[in-house]
Design a protein around this motif. Structure first.
Motif, PDB file in Angstrom:
ATOM      1  N   UNK A 146       0.947  -1.254   0.083  1.00  0.00           N
ATOM      2  CA  UNK A 146      -0.112   0.061   0.099  1.00  0.00           C
ATOM      3  C   UNK A 146       0.764   1.067   0.130  1.00  0.00           C
ATOM      4  N   UNK A 147       2.011   1.108   0.651  1.00  0.00           N
ATOM      5  CA  UNK A 147       2.887   2.296   0.705  1.00  0.00           C
ATOM      6  C   UNK A 147       4.385   2.035   0.596  1.00  0.00           C
ATOM      7  N   UNK A 148       4.705   2.021  -0.638  1.00  0.00           N
ATOM      8  CA  UNK A 148       6.062   1.756  -0.832  1.00  0.00           C
ATOM      9  C   UNK A 148       7.189   2.630  -0.442  1.00  0.00           C
ATOM     10  N   UNK A 149       8.524   1.970  -0.125  1.00  0.00           N
ATOM     11  CA  UNK A 149       9.558   2.815   0.274  1.00  0.00           C
ATOM     12  C   UNK A 149       9.883   2.159   1.670  1.00  0.00           C
ATOM     13  N   UNK A 150      11.370   2.185   1.950  1.00  0.00           N
ATOM     14  CA  UNK A 150      11.649   1.501   3.142  1.00  0.00           C
ATOM     15  C   UNK A 150      11.222   2.089   4.417  1.00  0.00           C
ATOM     16  N   UNK A 151      10.681   1.205   5.232  1.00  0.00           N
ATOM     17  CA  UNK A 151       9.778   1.745   6.578  1.00  0.00           C
ATOM     18  C   UNK A 151      10.851   2.727   7.224  1.00  0.00           C
ATOM     19  N   UNK A 152      10.112   3.591   7.964  1.00  0.00           N
ATOM     20  CA  UNK A 152      10.918   4.589   8.940  1.00  0.00           C
ATOM     21  C   UNK A 152      10.934   3.990  10.323  1.00  0.00           C
ATOM     22  N   UNK A 153      11.796   2.631  10.364  1.00  0.00           N
ATOM     23  CA  UNK A 153      11.805   1.987  11.633  1.00  0.00           C
ATOM     24  C   UNK A 153      11.736   2.449  12.781  1.00  0.00           C
ATOM     25  N   UNK A 154      12.912   3.375  13.182  1.00  0.00           N
ATOM     26  CA  UNK A 154      12.638   3.963  14.430  1.00  0.00           C
ATOM     27  C   UNK A 154      11.637   4.787  14.760  1.00  0.00           C
ATOM     28  N   UNK A 155      11.126   5.485  13.745  1.00  0.00           N
ATOM     29  CA  UNK A 155       9.815   6.287  14.013  1.00  0.00           C
ATOM     30  C   UNK A 155       8.713   5.552  14.282  1.00  0.00           C
ATOM     31  N   UNK A 156       8.739   4.362  13.516  1.00  0.00           N
ATOM     32  CA  UNK A 156       7.538   3.417  13.919  1.00  0.00           C
ATOM     33  C   UNK A 156       7.633   2.798  15.421  1.00  0.00           C
TER      34      UNK A 156
END
Ligand code: PLP
Length: 375
Positions: A234-244
């Motif tokens: 649904x939303x491409x792009x490497x995840x903002x892991x530390x933000x999440x």
């Protein structure tokens, strides 16, 4: 000079325990969650645990939570998906929404195929639900209703349940910008039949640049950002892991400490109201500040004089950070679309004070003393 920060509706300080939870994902755990080896598996696990935590706290399924870059992206996505994928041809909103909703609606209804209208407001700034029902009943086209849960400038709270009942009665899609309420109130989405809600981490002591969009699993929507298969395509792009990770931790913290923190912050707001009424002549309040209102926001109105016109600027040079509205930076008030919609009196100056658990009664005393000097 010790600064006093009373602009917590704009953003909040990051909590120490949130930072601690995020730090490993900025340092040692730097793998790409899409990688299949151990580095990737540990960050994938962090993202999915965060999703589960957020879903549990909102009482929804993990598959209904999409991580985004914040409230603005979530609001855009809900509105665009409703038009593009769900057949909405008319949007009903209010003229006191955040610009992330208003400008998106204006942009997508600039040709004749999509129209929009705004519900009437009651004198205290609340949404007129009778007018909402009239508008829904009069529409033959499928509608999207986008109404914020709490107004970021005046603090008024909406009954999402009442709006949801109307939307279901008339077959409309319902989106609510919950940026000022997720992390400030326990929200149980099982009790409200809603299609989309938006939230943002930095409003409740989480990091900036991360938010969520809740999408009801009954809806079939297409991706907003194309590319890789992140966020279940649904939303491409490497995840903002530390933000999440930070978002989930901040939400967990907020829910755990809701009773104590909300009653402390409410006591600060009540104290500020009483002190302003006692010590500042001709003060009044915008919105329903003693009624159905955020405990974090107080919008005060002062008579306009040569001195008070420069109020935000004078507070700023004295180290007091407040705002005149979401589109205003301190010192340079551009006027607020919310205040002008509910109160057209040109002879008043509006100041939004917004509180967090880090504020104190002593800070409020200091602000009142300064206001006495500069108004
Ligand atoms: N909606 C409301 C009600 C807000 O207060 C804000 C933040 O100012 C936003 C949306 C935008 O959120 P973000 O800063 O995460 O894009």
């Amino acid at each position: 000079m010790n600064r006093i920060y009373l602009d917590n509706a704009a953003t909040t300080a990051l909590d120490k325990d949130v930072l601690d939870a995020m730090l490993p994902y900025m340092t040692t755990h730097y793998g790409n969650p899409s990688s299949i080896y151990s580095y990737g598996r540990e960050t994938r696990m962090a993202v999915e645990s965060a999703r589960k935590m957020v879903a549990k706290l909102l009482n929804v399924q993990p598959g209904e939570i999409f991580f985004t870059s914040g409230g603005t992206e979530s609001n855009n996505t809900a509105i665009i998906s409703s038009i593009r994928d769900l057949g909405c041809k008319h949007i009903i909103s209010s003229c006191i929404e955040h610009h992330a909703v208003l400008h998106t609606i204006e942009h997508y209804s600039c040709d004749d195929s999509i129209t929009h209208s705004y519900v009437k407001l009651l004198p205290d700034g609340h949404i007129d639900l009778n007018d909402l029902e009239k508008q829904l009943a009069a529409q033959s086209d499928k509608c999207l209703v986008s109404l914020m849960h709490a107004n970021n400038e005046i603090g008024n709270l909406l009954s999402m349940k009442a709006v949801s009942d109307l939307c279901r009665k008339y077959g409309a899609i319902f989106h609510s910008d919950c940026v000022q309420t997720v992390g400030h109130y326990p929200i149980d989405l099982k009790r409200i039949d809603i299609d989309f809600i938006s939230a943002s981490g930095h409003k409740f002591h989480g990091p900036k640049g991360v938010g969520i969009l809740y999408v009801n699993s009954n809806l079939q929507i297409k991706p907003l950002i194309y590319g890789g298969s992140q966020e279940r395509n649904m939303r491409a792009g490497t995840e903002n892991v530390y933000g999440i990770v930070g978002f989930a931790k901040a939400l967990e913290h907020a829910n755990l400490h809701y009773e104590a923190e909300s009653s402390y912050i409410k006591s600060l707001k009540d104290y500020m109201i009483s002190q302003l009424q006692e010590k500042i002549a001709d003060v009044s309040f915008n919105g329903d500040c003693n009624g159905s209102s955020l405990y974090t926001v107080l919008n005060a109105s002062f008579p306009k004089t040569e001195k008070s016109e420069m109020l935000l600027f004078n507070l700023d040079i004295n180290g007091i950070c407040v705002s005149g509205g979401s589109a205003c930076s301190s010192g340079a008030s551009q006027g607020s679309h919310v205040i002008s919609a509910i109160n057209k009196n040109e002879n008043r100056v509006a100041v939004r004070f917004s509180f967090s658990k880090y504020n104190t009664k002593e800070e409020i005393d200091a602000v009142i003393e300064k206001l006495k000097e500069i108004i």
